[in-house]
Design a protein around this motif. Structure first.
Motif, mmCIF file in Angstrom:
data_model
loop_
_atom_site.group_PDB
_atom_site.id
_atom_site.type_symbol
_atom_site.label_atom_id
_atom_site.label_comp_id
_atom_site.label_asym_id
_atom_site.label_seq_id
_atom_site.Cartn_x
_atom_site.Cartn_y
_atom_site.Cartn_z
ATOM 1 N N ASP A 81 -5.113 9.602 -39.245
ATOM 2 C CA ASP A 81 -3.953 8.759 -38.826
ATOM 3 C C ASP A 81 -3.091 8.496 -39.959
ATOM 4 O O ASP A 81 -3.471 8.355 -41.163
ATOM 5 C CB ASP A 81 -4.193 7.226 -38.143
ATOM 6 N N GLU A 82 -1.680 8.389 -39.666
ATOM 7 C CA GLU A 82 -0.786 8.080 -40.535
ATOM 8 C C GLU A 82 -0.441 6.562 -40.777
ATOM 9 O O GLU A 82 -0.059 6.270 -39.555
ATOM 10 C CB GLU A 82 0.398 9.013 -40.434
ATOM 11 N N ILE A 83 -0.666 5.884 -41.617
ATOM 12 C CA ILE A 83 -0.686 4.630 -41.602
ATOM 13 C C ILE A 83 0.198 4.039 -42.946
ATOM 14 O O ILE A 83 -0.041 4.666 -43.696
ATOM 15 C CB ILE A 83 -2.029 3.796 -41.511
ATOM 16 N N VAL A 84 0.599 2.854 -42.807
ATOM 17 C CA VAL A 84 1.162 1.875 -43.851
ATOM 18 C C VAL A 84 0.568 0.640 -43.805
ATOM 19 O O VAL A 84 0.650 -0.255 -42.989
ATOM 20 C CB VAL A 84 2.583 1.940 -43.655
ATOM 21 N N VAL A 85 -0.049 0.484 -45.046
ATOM 22 C CA VAL A 85 -0.675 -0.918 -45.227
ATOM 23 C C VAL A 85 -0.001 -1.285 -46.535
ATOM 24 O O VAL A 85 -0.410 -1.208 -47.613
ATOM 25 C CB VAL A 85 -2.200 -0.752 -45.284
ATOM 26 N N ALA A 104 -15.209 -0.015 -47.694
ATOM 27 C CA ALA A 104 -13.794 0.189 -47.615
ATOM 28 C C ALA A 104 -13.310 1.233 -47.093
ATOM 29 O O ALA A 104 -14.134 2.166 -46.685
ATOM 30 C CB ALA A 104 -13.526 0.308 -49.171
ATOM 31 N N SER A 105 -12.098 1.667 -46.896
ATOM 32 C CA SER A 105 -11.531 3.151 -46.289
ATOM 33 C C SER A 105 -10.821 3.752 -47.304
ATOM 34 O O SER A 105 -10.204 3.091 -48.306
ATOM 35 C CB SER A 105 -10.615 2.584 -45.049
ATOM 36 N N LYS A 106 -10.539 4.825 -47.219
ATOM 37 C CA LYS A 106 -9.837 5.980 -48.010
ATOM 38 C C LYS A 106 -8.720 6.484 -47.239
ATOM 39 O O LYS A 106 -8.653 6.951 -46.272
ATOM 40 C CB LYS A 106 -10.966 6.945 -48.702
ATOM 41 N N ILE A 107 -7.566 6.117 -48.163
ATOM 42 C CA ILE A 107 -6.302 6.748 -47.644
ATOM 43 C C ILE A 107 -5.588 7.761 -48.708
ATOM 44 O O ILE A 107 -5.962 7.467 -49.937
ATOM 45 C CB ILE A 107 -5.233 5.719 -47.337
ATOM 46 N N LEU A 152 -7.504 -4.055 -44.147
ATOM 47 C CA LEU A 152 -6.678 -3.468 -43.130
ATOM 48 C C LEU A 152 -6.624 -4.604 -41.912
ATOM 49 O O LEU A 152 -5.870 -4.198 -40.919
ATOM 50 C CB LEU A 152 -7.817 -2.159 -42.736
ATOM 51 N N LEU A 153 -7.158 -5.557 -41.786
ATOM 52 C CA LEU A 153 -7.452 -6.599 -40.617
ATOM 53 C C LEU A 153 -6.295 -7.669 -40.881
ATOM 54 O O LEU A 153 -5.861 -8.088 -40.178
ATOM 55 C CB LEU A 153 -8.706 -7.100 -40.321
ATOM 56 N N SER A 154 -6.341 -8.013 -42.220
ATOM 57 C CA SER A 154 -5.373 -9.171 -42.642
ATOM 58 C C SER A 154 -4.167 -8.934 -42.884
ATOM 59 O O SER A 154 -3.487 -9.835 -42.673
ATOM 60 C CB SER A 154 -6.360 -9.799 -43.881
ATOM 61 N N LEU A 184 -0.462 -3.793 -40.409
ATOM 62 C CA LEU A 184 -0.826 -2.327 -40.524
ATOM 63 C C LEU A 184 0.207 -1.581 -39.580
ATOM 64 O O LEU A 184 0.471 -1.835 -38.316
ATOM 65 C CB LEU A 184 -2.339 -2.434 -39.788
ATOM 66 N N ILE A 185 0.808 -0.549 -40.099
ATOM 67 C CA ILE A 185 1.700 0.166 -39.427
ATOM 68 C C ILE A 185 0.820 1.421 -39.171
ATOM 69 O O ILE A 185 0.380 2.271 -40.165
ATOM 70 C CB ILE A 185 2.859 0.481 -39.978
ATOM 71 N N ASN A 186 0.632 1.970 -37.871
ATOM 72 C CA ASN A 186 0.127 3.157 -37.484
ATOM 73 C C ASN A 186 1.182 4.090 -36.721
ATOM 74 O O ASN A 186 1.374 3.912 -35.779
ATOM 75 C CB ASN A 186 -1.299 2.894 -36.703
ATOM 76 N N TRP A 187 1.494 5.113 -37.603
ATOM 77 C CA TRP A 187 2.626 5.998 -37.022
ATOM 78 C C TRP A 187 2.012 6.829 -35.812
ATOM 79 O O TRP A 187 2.816 7.389 -35.064
ATOM 80 C CB TRP A 187 3.114 7.012 -38.024
ATOM 81 N N THR A 188 0.771 7.097 -35.758
ATOM 82 C CA THR A 188 0.002 7.994 -34.921
ATOM 83 C C THR A 188 -0.808 7.158 -34.120
ATOM 84 O O THR A 188 -1.844 7.779 -33.355
ATOM 85 C CB THR A 188 -0.688 8.962 -35.739
ATOM 86 N N LEU A 189 -0.927 5.975 -33.612
ATOM 87 C CA LEU A 189 -1.744 5.357 -32.702
ATOM 88 C C LEU A 189 -1.566 5.748 -31.458
ATOM 89 O O LEU A 189 -2.655 5.902 -30.904
ATOM 90 C CB LEU A 189 -1.201 3.809 -32.746
ATOM 91 N N SER A 190 -0.401 5.895 -30.757
ATOM 92 C CA SER A 190 -0.281 6.321 -29.417
ATOM 93 C C SER A 190 0.012 7.805 -29.191
ATOM 94 O O SER A 190 -0.566 8.594 -28.447
ATOM 95 C CB SER A 190 0.759 5.535 -28.836
ATOM 96 N N ASP A 191 0.764 8.189 -30.131
ATOM 97 C CA ASP A 191 1.195 9.628 -30.448
ATOM 98 C C ASP A 191 1.508 10.099 -31.820
ATOM 99 O O ASP A 191 1.578 9.223 -32.460
ATOM 100 C CB ASP A 191 2.174 10.008 -29.150
ATOM 101 N N LYS A 192 2.021 11.170 -32.022
ATOM 102 C CA LYS A 192 2.289 11.535 -33.387
ATOM 103 C C LYS A 192 3.808 11.803 -33.379
ATOM 104 O O LYS A 192 4.252 12.400 -34.437
ATOM 105 C CB LYS A 192 1.797 13.060 -33.539
ATOM 106 N N LYS A 193 4.721 11.545 -32.362
ATOM 107 C CA LYS A 193 5.886 11.465 -32.701
ATOM 108 C C LYS A 193 6.578 10.574 -33.564
ATOM 109 O O LYS A 193 6.094 9.526 -33.872
ATOM 110 C CB LYS A 193 6.845 11.291 -31.239
#
Length: 841
Positions: free
Chosen positions: A669-673, A687-690, A705-707, A710-719
């Protein structure tokens, strides 16, 4: 039919009795009761004191006789089964021949050991121990056969005793002609019992004789082992003592046998031991030989298939050093280390043969790995290696070997020095290993040479043989690591079948890193075991480790063993290794098969990893016999520490589990934290690696990541929607500008639904701003499309004369200082005013 005849006879008998009773009644006219079961029984059988199991209260003669006949038939079936068991073939002829042979063989071994007591060495005792193991296994095989037969005979004896004690055999008919069928049945049953009892008794005597002989052999073997153990302790105590004269002194040892005689005798004994070992492990040896050729043919076919079918065959095979030219030798190097650990307690000659096969196979590969010069040294010193290895097979002390061992030690020291000199200015894969191996060879051979000069012959010989053999073996095991990695590479390339191939997604370098550590550890363990074994310290090391690990210790009221703790840790390490690798392969498979985000395992791989670790923990605790109630006590005590010092770690751990179940992010996934953005590469326990877009890897605790937002650009689709702000001058034709922008946004890779939009956004200080909104299918191309659209806009504006304004500033000067004079300078003139001149007063 028998029952019909008996019933007819009984009916006839009863009719006569009834007629007699009627006559009696008529005569006496006194009523009497009907005969009881006891009277019926006594009327048929003689009274005895041993009748216990027959129920005399039976009211009818038919039911009584029916029970007796059923019991007789049951015993007949039991005796039939016993006869079948007793008739089972027991090869007493072979045992009668082999058991005395074993006894004589044990006696001859001890007799020879006593005669050669002055010439014994540790290799002799090890060889004798291998013989004893072989003989003991043969004796135990016979003991097992006899013991199994004794168990069967014990069951038979119990059954015969139970049949004998049955009251049925104590019954005697008053009139044998009255019920002939029952009478014949009882006679047959008694005869069968008598015959079976006789056979059983004879077999018991035979087995007792064999048991006595086998026990005698076991005692002799135990006595022989004790004798050898005493001599081994004596030799070990004298291991460091002077045995023979110094080289410059005259000879002081007795020469009872020549060197050639000792060599012939040792060879014959070694061949005998090897034959016995092959005989005991024939199936295993045939199996691994067939497996070797199967592996060889498979690898050869893989190389051929790659060269014929693969598109980049030349590129692939250029990376293959060993299997391309020397497939057989590479397969031998690959297989031999496993053979060294498959066989249990192999004799010295068998180990020497395997080591020789490894050295011969390594000869074909050394040049490819270490260069031409070392290959020359390897071949040049191969003859001394073979001679030293042969001297290691001598059973008796032959002091004539002294001078040869001194020369061999010097030669191997020279080999080590030449290798170090050759490697001084070189740096390649394996150079560091070869330097360390050469230093080891020099050190151990120098020590052997010194001990030889000081008269410690057996000590010198042991170290000389161990040094040469283990140097060559170390090189072979290094090649084993390289060959195994090359085999994995070939399998990966062979398994690739385009985009649908599972291994197409494998990062071979990553896989190589994962396997290399394990292979190095495996090879180092085999080499260290061989070194300790050749130096003669294996039994001592084994006893020390066993006592250290399995000796019971007490801490407070708790008894424990270090072995249990060690086993627990080993199982945890294995669980960790399995968890990481299962997660790795699951991720690779996930990338191959999952077409959409919902089909991916993603962060659920974390649950797999946790599951393997938890199962491994409980298996380790169970195997180490750690009570689970004590584990709960420890966890309860740790809860206080968790509440204070470890709360952050526990928070991240629990957050990881929540991420695995809720799946707000997945691998890929493409994310912004917060200030960080990139592609999710791994969702770990803590921990997670980005991977950021600049290539760096960012480790983010799972709790963040929970607190955090979190922006997930690909949560529903990749558009991805792209937004651009384009400014044009106030003098531009806005309708033309809007048309130009819409034409540019009608490109192939820009989505039609939702379609692109162009809005007049703002009247700026120096420009009219247009807002462009358009969508692309995937995140992977949004930067590329953004740049492409901007370049197209710039070119279109230039062609149509549309101004792209930039900020301008007008400067107004309200006043000019009085002493300031404007001077216009021409080309190539210095605009700096001249300094003021001083005036004379």
């Amino acid at each position: 039919m028998y029952r019909s005849i008996i019933f007819f006879l009984l009916s006839f008998f009863l009719s006569i009795n009834l007629i007699a009773q009627e006559d009696t009644l008529k005569v006496d006219s006194i009523p009497k009761p009907i005969s009881s079961g006891n009277q019926i029984f006594d009327s048929l059988f003689l009274s005895t004191d041993t009748i216990l199991s027959v129920n005399k209260d039976t009211r009818t003669i038919g039911s009584l006789l029916n029970r007796l006949i059923n019991k007789a038939q049951q015993h007949a079936i039991e005796l039939g089964n016993i006869k079948l068991k007793l008739s089972e073939d027991l090869d007493t002829v072979k045992m009668a021949e082999d058991i005395p042979t074993i006894r004589d063989f044990i006696g001859s071994i001890k007799e020879n050991a006593i005669e050669d007591q002055e010439n014994l060495n540790l290799r002799y005792l090890k060889g004798i121990d291998n013989l004893i193991v072989a003989v003991n296994e043969e004796n135990n095989k016979f003991a097992k056969i006899i013991n199994d037969r004794v168990v069967d005979l014990t069951e038979v004896g119990n059954t015969i005793t139970a049949i004998k004690n049955d009251s049925l055999f104590n019954l005697s008919l008053r009139d044998t002609t009255l019920v002939p069928v029952l009478n014949n049945e009882l006679k047959t049953l008694k005869n069968t019992l008598r015959n079976v009892d006789s056979v059983f008794f004879n077999q018991e005597i035979t087995l007792a004789k064999f048991q006595a002989r086998i026990s005698e052999n076991a005692i002799l073997l135990m006595d022989l082992r004790q004798f050898l153990s005493i001599n081994q302790n004596k030799l070990e105590s004298k291991y460091w003592e002077k045995e023979i004269h110094y080289p410059w002194e005259p000879s002081d040892f007795k020469k009872e046998q020549t060197f050639s005689e000792i060599t012939v005798e040792s060879t014959m004994v070694n061949l005998l031991i090897l034959f016995l070992y092959f005989k005991r492990n024939l199936v295993t040896i045939i199996g691994i030989t067939l497996l070797f050729f199967v592996i060889y043919l498979k690898l050869k076919s893989i190389v051929k298939s790659i060269s014929n079918e693969k598109e980049f065959a030349s590129l692939i095979l250029d990376r293959v050093k060993y299997f391309r030219k020397h497939t057989l030798a590479a397969t031998a190097i690959f297989s031999t280390p496993f053979y060294l650990i498959i066989f249990h307690r192999p004799p010295l000659m068998f180990v020497s043969i395997l080591s020789l096969l490894m050295v011969i196979a390594a000869t074909f590969l050394v040049k490819e790995q270490f260069g031409k010069k070392f290959f020359t040294y390897w071949v040049l010193f191969l003859t001394p290696y073979l001679l030293v290895a042969l001297t290691g097979l001598q059973w008796k002390v032959a002091y004539d070997e002294r001078w040869f061992l001194m020369v061999a030690s010097v030669l191997f020291i020279v080999m080590g020095l030449l290798t170090l000199k050759d490697l001084r200015m070189k740096n390649f894969l394996g150079s560091t290993f070869l330097k360390i191996a050469s230093v080891f060879l020099i050190a151990i051979e120098f020590f052997s040479l010194v001990m030889n000069i000081l008269g410690r012959y057996n000590l010198s010989k042991t170290y000389a043989v161990a040094g040469a053999i283990n140097f060559y073996r170390a090189v072979g095991l290094f090649l084993f690591v390289m060959v195994t990695m090359e085999a994995i590479y070939l399998l990966v390339e062979y398994s690739k079948k385009g985009a649908d191939g599972f291994t197409s997604f494998f990062d071979f370098q990553d896989l190589q890193k994962r396997m290399r550590g394990f292979l190095i550890f495996f090879s180092a363990a085999i080499w260290l075991y061989g070194l300790i074994w050749h130096l003669g310290y294996f039994d001592k090391v084994y006893r020390f480790i066993s006592e250290f690990l399995f000796q019971e210790r007490v801490l407070g009221n708790t008894a424990f063993e270090f072995g249990s703790i060690f086993l627990f840790l080993i199982i945890l390490l294995i669980s960790t290794f399995l968890a990481n690798n299962i997660a790795y392969f699951a991720t690779m498979q996930d990338q191959k098969t999952a077409l959409t985000r919902k089909q991916r395992l993603g962060s659920s791989v974390l649950l797999i990893r946790l599951g393997v670790l938890i199962i491994g923990f409980f298996i380790g605790a169970t195997a180490a016999k750690i009570p689970l109630d004590k584990i709960t006590i420890v966890l309860g005590a740790l809860s206080v520490g968790i509440g204070f010092g470890l709360q952050t770690i526990i928070n991240n751990l629990v957050s990881g589990i929540i991420l695995a179940f809720e799946r707000p992010i997945q691998i890929g996934d493409e994310i912004v934290v917060g200030p960080n953005s990139g592609t999710v590469k791994d969702v770990g326990i803590r921990a997670s690696k980005i991977q950021a877009y600049d290539g760096s890897e960012i480790v983010i605790p799972n709790g963040d990541l929970l607190s955090q937002s979190l922006i997930n650009w690909t949560l529903s689709d990749k558009k991805r929607r792209i937004e651009l702000i384009i400014g044009v001058g106030y003098s531009s034709d806005m309708k033309v500008v809007q048309t130009i922008l819409m034409d540019i946004l009608t490109r192939n890779r820009i989505m039609k639904n939702p379609g692109p939009k162009v809005y007049m956004q703002n009247f700026g200080e120096s420009s009219v701003d247009f807002r462009l909104l358009f969508w692309v299918e995937t995140m992977e191309i949004w930067i590329e499309m953004r740049a492409e659209v901007m370049a197209a806009i710039f070119d279109a504006f230039s062609e149509n004369g549309v101004e792209i304004p930039f900020p301008k500033r007008d400067l107004y000067i309200k006043s000019i200082p009085d002493p300031w004079e404007e001077k216009i300078s021409g080309p190539n003139q210095d605009p700096t005013p001249p300094p003021p001149t001083e005036q004379n007063s």
